[in-house]
Design a protein around this motif. Sequence first.
Motif, PDB file in Angstrom:
ATOM      1  N   GLY A  69       0.811  -1.211   0.000  1.00  9.60           N
ATOM      2  CA  GLY A  69       0.000   0.000   0.000  1.00  9.60           C
ATOM      3  C   GLY A  69       0.842   1.258   0.000  1.00  9.60           C
ATOM      4  N   GLU A  70       1.901   1.273   0.803  1.00  2.11           N
ATOM      5  CA  GLU A  70       2.774   2.443   0.831  1.00  2.11           C
ATOM      6  C   GLU A  70       3.480   2.630  -0.505  1.00  2.11           C
ATOM      7  N   GLU A  71       3.925   1.511  -1.075  1.00  2.00           N
ATOM      8  CA  GLU A  71       4.553   1.578  -2.397  1.00  2.00           C
ATOM      9  C   GLU A  71       3.588   2.168  -3.426  1.00  2.00           C
ATOM     10  N   GLY A  72       2.346   1.680  -3.389  1.00  2.00           N
ATOM     11  CA  GLY A  72       1.344   2.174  -4.327  1.00  2.00           C
ATOM     12  C   GLY A  72       0.997   3.628  -4.095  1.00  2.00           C
ATOM     13  N   ALA A  73       0.880   4.021  -2.824  1.00  2.29           N
ATOM     14  CA  ALA A  73       0.550   5.414  -2.510  1.00  2.29           C
ATOM     15  C   ALA A  73       1.624   6.360  -3.021  1.00  2.29           C
ATOM     16  N   ASP A  74       2.890   5.990  -2.851  1.00  2.00           N
ATOM     17  CA  ASP A  74       3.993   6.807  -3.364  1.00  2.00           C
ATOM     18  C   ASP A  74       3.941   6.896  -4.886  1.00  2.00           C
ATOM     19  N   ALA A  75       3.770   5.729  -5.517  1.00  2.00           N
ATOM     20  CA  ALA A  75       3.786   5.692  -6.977  1.00  2.00           C
ATOM     21  C   ALA A  75       2.590   6.410  -7.585  1.00  2.00           C
ATOM     22  N   ALA A  76       1.440   6.361  -6.899  1.00  2.00           N
ATOM     23  CA  ALA A  76       0.233   7.004  -7.418  1.00  2.00           C
ATOM     24  C   ALA A  76       0.255   8.510  -7.249  1.00  2.00           C
ATOM     25  N   GLY A  77       1.096   9.019  -6.351  1.00  2.00           N
ATOM     26  CA  GLY A  77       1.235  10.455  -6.199  1.00  2.00           C
ATOM     27  C   GLY A  77       0.521  11.065  -5.012  1.00  2.00           C
ATOM     28  N   PHE A  78       0.168  10.268  -4.019  1.00  4.16           N
ATOM     29  CA  PHE A  78      -0.414  10.839  -2.805  1.00  4.16           C
ATOM     30  C   PHE A  78       0.640  11.630  -2.045  1.00  4.16           C
ATOM     31  N   ALA A  79       0.207  12.723  -1.439  1.00  8.11           N
ATOM     32  CA  ALA A  79       1.127  13.548  -0.658  1.00  8.11           C
ATOM     33  C   ALA A  79       1.579  12.829   0.599  1.00  8.11           C
ATOM     34  N   SER A  80       0.679  12.036   1.186  1.00  8.24           N
ATOM     35  CA  SER A  80       1.036  11.283   2.379  1.00  8.24           C
ATOM     36  C   SER A  80       0.148  10.056   2.497  1.00  8.24           C
ATOM     37  N   SER A  81       0.676   9.029   3.162  1.00  7.35           N
ATOM     38  CA  SER A  81      -0.110   7.840   3.464  1.00  7.35           C
ATOM     39  C   SER A  81       0.113   7.490   4.924  1.00  7.35           C
ATOM     40  N   GLU A  82      -0.940   7.012   5.569  1.00 14.27           N
ATOM     41  CA  GLU A  82      -0.851   6.643   6.973  1.00 14.27           C
ATOM     42  C   GLU A  82      -1.544   5.318   7.213  1.00 14.27           C
ATOM     43  N   VAL A  83      -1.208   4.698   8.322  1.00  8.73           N
ATOM     44  CA  VAL A  83      -1.870   3.488   8.784  1.00  8.73           C
ATOM     45  C   VAL A  83      -2.399   3.738  10.181  1.00  8.73           C
ATOM     46  N   THR A 131       2.284 -30.180   3.863  1.00 12.36           N
ATOM     47  CA  THR A 131       2.715 -30.590   2.525  1.00 12.36           C
ATOM     48  C   THR A 131       2.576 -29.452   1.520  1.00 12.36           C
ATOM     49  N   GLU A 132       1.376 -28.877   1.442  1.00 16.83           N
ATOM     50  CA  GLU A 132       1.101 -27.782   0.500  1.00 16.83           C
ATOM     51  C   GLU A 132       0.107 -26.818   1.118  1.00 16.83           C
ATOM     52  N   PHE A 133       0.232 -25.543   0.747  1.00 19.21           N
ATOM     53  CA  PHE A 133      -0.737 -24.512   1.124  1.00 19.21           C
ATOM     54  C   PHE A 133      -0.726 -23.471   0.019  1.00 19.21           C
ATOM     55  N   ALA A 134      -1.556 -22.464   0.136  1.00 17.57           N
ATOM     56  CA  ALA A 134      -1.692 -21.490  -0.951  1.00 17.57           C
ATOM     57  C   ALA A 134      -1.757 -20.061  -0.426  1.00 17.57           C
ATOM     58  N   LEU A 135      -1.564 -19.128  -1.310  1.00 19.77           N
ATOM     59  CA  LEU A 135      -1.764 -17.696  -1.039  1.00 19.77           C
ATOM     60  C   LEU A 135      -1.539 -16.939  -2.342  1.00 19.77           C
ATOM     61  N   TRP A 136      -1.976 -15.700  -2.371  1.00 21.07           N
ATOM     62  CA  TRP A 136      -1.662 -14.769  -3.449  1.00 21.07           C
ATOM     63  C   TRP A 136      -0.523 -13.888  -2.952  1.00 21.07           C
ATOM     64  N   ASP A 137      -0.131 -12.898  -3.757  1.00 18.23           N
ATOM     65  CA  ASP A 137       0.888 -11.950  -3.318  1.00 18.23           C
ATOM     66  C   ASP A 137       0.195 -10.838  -2.533  1.00 18.23           C
ATOM     67  N   PRO A 138       0.321 -10.802  -1.212  1.00 10.71           N
ATOM     68  CA  PRO A 138      -0.415  -9.823  -0.408  1.00 10.71           C
ATOM     69  C   PRO A 138      -0.077  -8.372  -0.736  1.00 10.71           C
ATOM     70  N   ALA A 139       1.181  -8.106  -1.110  1.00  8.74           N
ATOM     71  CA  ALA A 139       1.577  -6.728  -1.391  1.00  8.74           C
ATOM     72  C   ALA A 139       0.771  -6.121  -2.530  1.00  8.74           C
ATOM     73  N   GLN A 140       0.350  -6.953  -3.473  1.00  9.68           N
ATOM     74  CA  GLN A 140      -0.422  -6.436  -4.606  1.00  9.68           C
ATOM     75  C   GLN A 140      -1.757  -5.848  -4.166  1.00  9.68           C
ATOM     76  N   LEU A 141      -2.339  -6.381  -3.102  1.00 10.64           N
ATOM     77  CA  LEU A 141      -3.616  -5.844  -2.615  1.00 10.64           C
ATOM     78  C   LEU A 141      -3.489  -4.377  -2.240  1.00 10.64           C
ATOM     79  N   GLY A 142      -2.492  -4.078  -1.414  1.00 20.53           N
ATOM     80  CA  GLY A 142      -2.297  -2.697  -1.005  1.00 20.53           C
ATOM     81  C   GLY A 142      -1.919  -1.802  -2.163  1.00 20.53           C
ATOM     82  N   TYR A 143      -1.090  -2.320  -3.058  1.00 19.82           N
ATOM     83  CA  TYR A 143      -0.613  -1.545  -4.199  1.00 19.82           C
ATOM     84  C   TYR A 143      -1.771  -1.142  -5.108  1.00 19.82           C
ATOM     85  N   VAL A 144      -2.595  -2.113  -5.488  1.00 19.78           N
ATOM     86  CA  VAL A 144      -3.735  -1.823  -6.370  1.00 19.78           C
ATOM     87  C   VAL A 144      -4.758  -0.949  -5.652  1.00 19.78           C
ATOM     88  N   ALA A 145      -4.958  -1.171  -4.364  1.00 21.06           N
ATOM     89  CA  ALA A 145      -5.922  -0.361  -3.609  1.00 21.06           C
ATOM     90  C   ALA A 145      -5.542   1.111  -3.622  1.00 21.06           C
TER      91      ALA A 145
END
Length: 352
Positions: free
Chosen positions: A71-85, A284-298
């Motif tokens: 999310g922070e990466e995306g906020a910077d790249a998108a041009g927000f002046a600031s991002s907070e959590v 043995t096996e488990f799954a997930l997506w790339d979590p960072a992409q959620l914040g980035y696209v958001a």
Amino acid sequence: MELFRNRAGGRRARRIATFAAVTATVALIATGCAAGDSGSDGGSGADGSQTITFIPKQLNNPYTDVVLGGGEEGADAAGFASSEVVGPLDASASSQVSFINAETQAGTNVIVIAANDPDAVCSALEEARSGGAKIVAFDSDTNPDCRDVFISQVVAKDVALIQTKLIAEQIGGSGQIAILSATANATNQNEWIKYMEEDLAANYPDIELVAKVYGDDDDTKSFQEAQGLMQAYPDLKGIISPTTVGIAATARYLSTSEYKGKVALTGLGLPNEMRPFVKDGTVTEFALWDPAQLGYVAAFAGKALADGDITGAEGDTFEAGDLGEREVGADGIVIVGPPTVFDADNIDDYDF
């Protein structure tokens, strides 16, 4: 395909560490305080720039830290002046309301939220929208009436089906299984579980779902729930835990118990947390997506909404930086990407 987090390299890793360090302090900020230095000018700041705030289900969660790093990466790249959590330390239904109210008072332009309860946050979000804020739900949806778009990890049914497929393979297609979920009201968890139940009934008649329990995304409670399942169901052959906290806690319990190698465990986990349990044969096996992409696209969706480039209507499109063009689907849903299955052969290829 290499995950987005790996492509981003060390810069995001440093940012995630920063987020993890500051979030506990952020959580203690009085709810009447403004987030950032937005003042009362609609969150625009002194130079008229836009602000974005992320409100996760809870702070100090390893999965959340990765999402917020994106999310922070995306906020910077998108041009927000600031991002907070900002956000709660627990994942209770109403714990996010005071933080939403504080952002409304601060005049934040974009609020990005992973809802602990789809309806409990609605009144506060509607007030924020009335004040001009754009609302992006991610990871766990709100009631659709309360937000502009929802950034979903993957198609919900695909998340469910990969988990039932994995457990069926690991227990030989028959036997008792249980689900250890996060909170009882979590939108994403409940949607996945609904599809799991449908898939089990339609395609796996010899698998019996005997229990659904909830660890509230708390490590200690999830560990205790896993222990309780084995005591209550001594013939249990497998556990699905569609939550990164739950699967790690359950793996930790199984790894030192008499059930290691006898009770299968799968679900949704972080490779770095699950690696030792894959290496020692607990999982043995488990799954997930790339979590960072959620914040980035958001973040990019929030910027497109704030700029008026999209409204959240079906068919709207926006650019999401390195991840390219994204399209808003039915009900204002934007899909990020497919899940990845992790096992002993590929788990060392991932670092998140």
